[in-house]
Design an enzyme around this catalytic site. Structure first.
Site, short mmCIF file in Angstrom:
data_model
loop_
_atom_site.label_atom_id
_atom_site.label_comp_id
_atom_site.label_asym_id
_atom_site.label_seq_id
_atom_site.Cartn_x
_atom_site.Cartn_y
_atom_site.Cartn_z
N ARG A 178 -56.74 -108.10 -60.03
CA ARG A 178 -57.57 -106.89 -60.12
C ARG A 178 -57.00 -105.90 -61.13
NH1 ARG A 178 -56.26 -106.83 -54.81
NH2 ARG A 178 -55.17 -104.87 -55.20
N HIS B 1 -52.69 -104.07 -51.87
CA HIS B 1 -52.31 -103.35 -53.09
C HIS B 1 -50.81 -103.07 -53.05
CE1 HIS B 1 -53.44 -101.26 -56.68
NE2 HIS B 1 -53.38 -100.03 -56.21
N ARG C 44 -51.35 -96.73 -47.32
CA ARG C 44 -52.41 -95.87 -47.81
C ARG C 44 -53.68 -96.46 -47.23
NH1 ARG C 44 -52.96 -95.30 -54.29
NH2 ARG C 44 -54.32 -97.03 -53.83
N TYR D 252 -53.38 -67.09 -78.63
CA TYR D 252 -53.02 -66.12 -77.59
C TYR D 252 -51.51 -66.01 -77.38
CZ TYR D 252 -57.89 -66.28 -75.93
OH TYR D 252 -59.24 -66.21 -75.81
N LYS E 182 -63.45 -98.54 -61.52
CA LYS E 182 -63.57 -97.33 -60.69
C LYS E 182 -63.45 -96.08 -61.57
CE LYS E 182 -58.61 -97.35 -59.62
NZ LYS E 182 -57.60 -97.74 -58.60
N CYS F 198 -56.24 -73.21 -76.11
CA CYS F 198 -57.17 -72.31 -75.44
C CYS F 198 -58.28 -73.12 -74.75
CB CYS F 198 -57.79 -71.34 -76.45
SG CYS F 198 -56.55 -70.56 -77.50
N ASP G 269 -61.39 -73.44 -75.55
CA ASP G 269 -62.35 -74.07 -76.47
C ASP G 269 -61.75 -74.50 -77.79
OD1 ASP G 269 -64.33 -73.04 -74.65
OD2 ASP G 269 -64.03 -71.11 -75.64
C1 LIG Z 1 -56.97 -98.92 -59.09
C2 LIG Z 1 -56.74 -100.19 -58.37
C3 LIG Z 1 -56.42 -101.36 -59.08
C4 LIG Z 1 -56.15 -101.38 -60.56
O1 LIG Z 1 -54.86 -100.83 -60.78
P1 LIG Z 1 -54.23 -100.77 -62.27
O2 LIG Z 1 -52.85 -100.29 -62.04
O3 LIG Z 1 -55.05 -99.79 -63.02
O4 LIG Z 1 -54.33 -102.13 -62.81
C5 LIG Z 1 -56.35 -102.54 -58.37
N1 LIG Z 1 -56.54 -102.56 -57.04
C6 LIG Z 1 -56.79 -101.45 -56.31
C7 LIG Z 1 -56.97 -101.54 -54.85
C8 LIG Z 1 -56.89 -100.22 -56.95
O5 LIG Z 1 -57.13 -99.12 -56.25
#
Ligand SMILES: *Cc1c(COP(=O)(O)O)cnc(C)c1O
Length: 409
Positions: A248, A192, A160, A291, A62, A338, A340
């Site tokens: 994942r 998650h 979430r 600066y 992602k 800065c 740049d």
């Molecule tokens: C981003 C994400 C992950 C990966 O998480 P990491 O902490 O980068 O390994 C896995 N599952 C879901 C649903 C996520 O949004």
């Protein structure tokens, strides 16, 4: 990196090749460059596969592969044995499919009124979080005349994204109905974790309980998932009991430790963020630099100007609180960062640094503890996490690739 950054197809061999009289010199390296090491991606996938046991590794790519470039990273991860890819938006899923990637791609964050038809047509698998999302996907599938493959995201306590507990029973009924009709194919269930980076946190066990009970609810009405998955990078590396069918990992693919206190797990950072010295000059004792003159030379010294600034992803808040690897040592960034440019102190003798030399902001730390700074150093200085550091590199930074399947991207 932002869409303004070009991806160049740099052949790594041209970068280190000696400049023979009869070959043109290599093109000057970019002023700000994110070098992406695809061999490190492969190495990290190998480590994750070992920890995954028999579970499939879904490489999370992602946010343009955490700003490392989704398509090249996806290809490198698949070549190294990842079985599937995970993204958030439909556009991210389509980008991978349009690049010709045939491995399963799961996209899991949408609004109920998203345009699902192109994703269904392209075979992007969809993660769903409510009966409204399910209805919209089923409708798109009917329109396109193709079955949509869906994986259900169940909220087990992160509160979430994901189907809430109140909606779970209704959701399953709807799912059984549209599956029987043939509009969708039910593939998996995922969730998650809220505390994965604290491997012994009791909420992890609570989420595991809720997850298994959600799976049992689905099975009870004949919805048997092929793929259940709960673990991100941290859980993949620290909680083998949460493997289920698939894991994942995201950040670990990019070589950054998901639990820095527990060490590196043998992961290798994939991104090296670097620049080249634009100018070397003397600054007399008592002169202020950049600066606001927040830094004043305590003695006669030599400084190097780097043509990269906050517009390229060096946070202004880092001013005076970071070091770069330059001239075989760490050198302090001085004064304000800065838009740049920024300035580095080389000390009275200039340390032999020349215009055109490479300065590394963070990278693989090959030079050891006090060597090349690590994205974690910036995270510590900024009170954030390295995820934000690597995804903030942008602006005029040019991304180049080394290594990878076939040696180039
Ligand atoms: C981003 C994400 C992950 C990966 O998480 P990491 O902490 O980068 O390994 C896995 N599952 C879901 C649903 C996520 O949004």
């Amino acid at each position: 990196m932002s869409t303004t950054a070009q991806e160049t197809d740099t052949d790594p061999t041209t970068m280190s090749a000696p400049t023979a009289a009869d070959t043109p010199p290599p093109a000057a390296a970019p002023q700000a460059e994110a070098v992406i090491d695809l061999d490190a991606v492969a190495h990290n996938v190998g480590i994750l596969r070992e920890h995954a046991g028999g579970a499939t590794v879904m490489a999370v790519v992602k946010a343009d592969a955490y700003n490392h470039g989704a398509v090249p990273v996806a290809r490198a991860a698949l070549a190294a044995g990842a079985g599937e890819l995970g993204v958030t938006t439909l556009a991210e899923g389509l980008e991978l499919k349009n690049a010709g990637i045939t491995a399963p791609v799961l996209s899991w964050l949408h609004t109920a009124d998203s345009d699902y038809a192109p994703a269904v047509a392209a075979g992007v698998e969809l993660g769903l979080s409510s009966p409204r999302h399910l209805a919209a996907v089923a409708e798109a599938a009917r329109q396109v005349g193709k079955t949509a493959t869906v994986t259900i995201k169940v909220d087990t306590g992160l509160n979430r994204n994901g189907v809430s507990r109140e909606e779970w029973t209704d959701f399953l009924k709807d799912l059984a109905r549209v599956e029987a009709e043939g509009a969708v194919r039910f593939k998996g269930v995922f969730s998650h974790l809220a505390h994965a980076d604290e491997p012994h946190h009791p909420v992890i066990d609570e989420q595991r309980e809720r997850f298994t009970s959600a799976l049992a609810d689905a099975k009870r009405i004949g919805l048997v998932p092929e793929a259940a998955h709960l673990s991100n990078s941290a859980a993949t590396l620290t909680r083998p009991d949460l493997r289920f069918d698939m894991v994942r990992p995201g950040i670990a693919i990019y070589g950054l430790s998901p639990v820095p206190d527990l060490g590196t797990f043998g992961l290798r950072p994939v991104m090296t963020f670097r620049s080249r010295v634009a100018l070397v000059k003397k600054v007399a004792a008592g002169e202020g630099v950049s600066y606001g003159h927040t830094w004043v030379a305590p003695h006669d010294t030599t400084v190097a100007l780097l043509p990269v600034g906050y517009a390229d992803g060096i946070p202004r808040a880092l001013g005076g609180r970071f070091e770069v690897w330059l001239g075989d040592d760490r050198r302090p960034g001085i004064g304000r960062v800065c838009m740049d440019q920024l300035v580095v102190d080389l000390g009275p003798d200039g340390a032999g640094v020349r215009e055109g030399d490479t300065a590394v902001f963070f990278g693989d730390g090959e030079q050891g503890e006090q060597g090349v700074p690590h994205a974690q150093d910036w995270a510590d200085a900024l009170d954030t996490i390295h995820y934000e550091v690597v995804t903030s590199v942008r602006g005029r930074t040019v991304r180049t690739y080394v290594g990878g399947p076939g040696g180039r991207s």
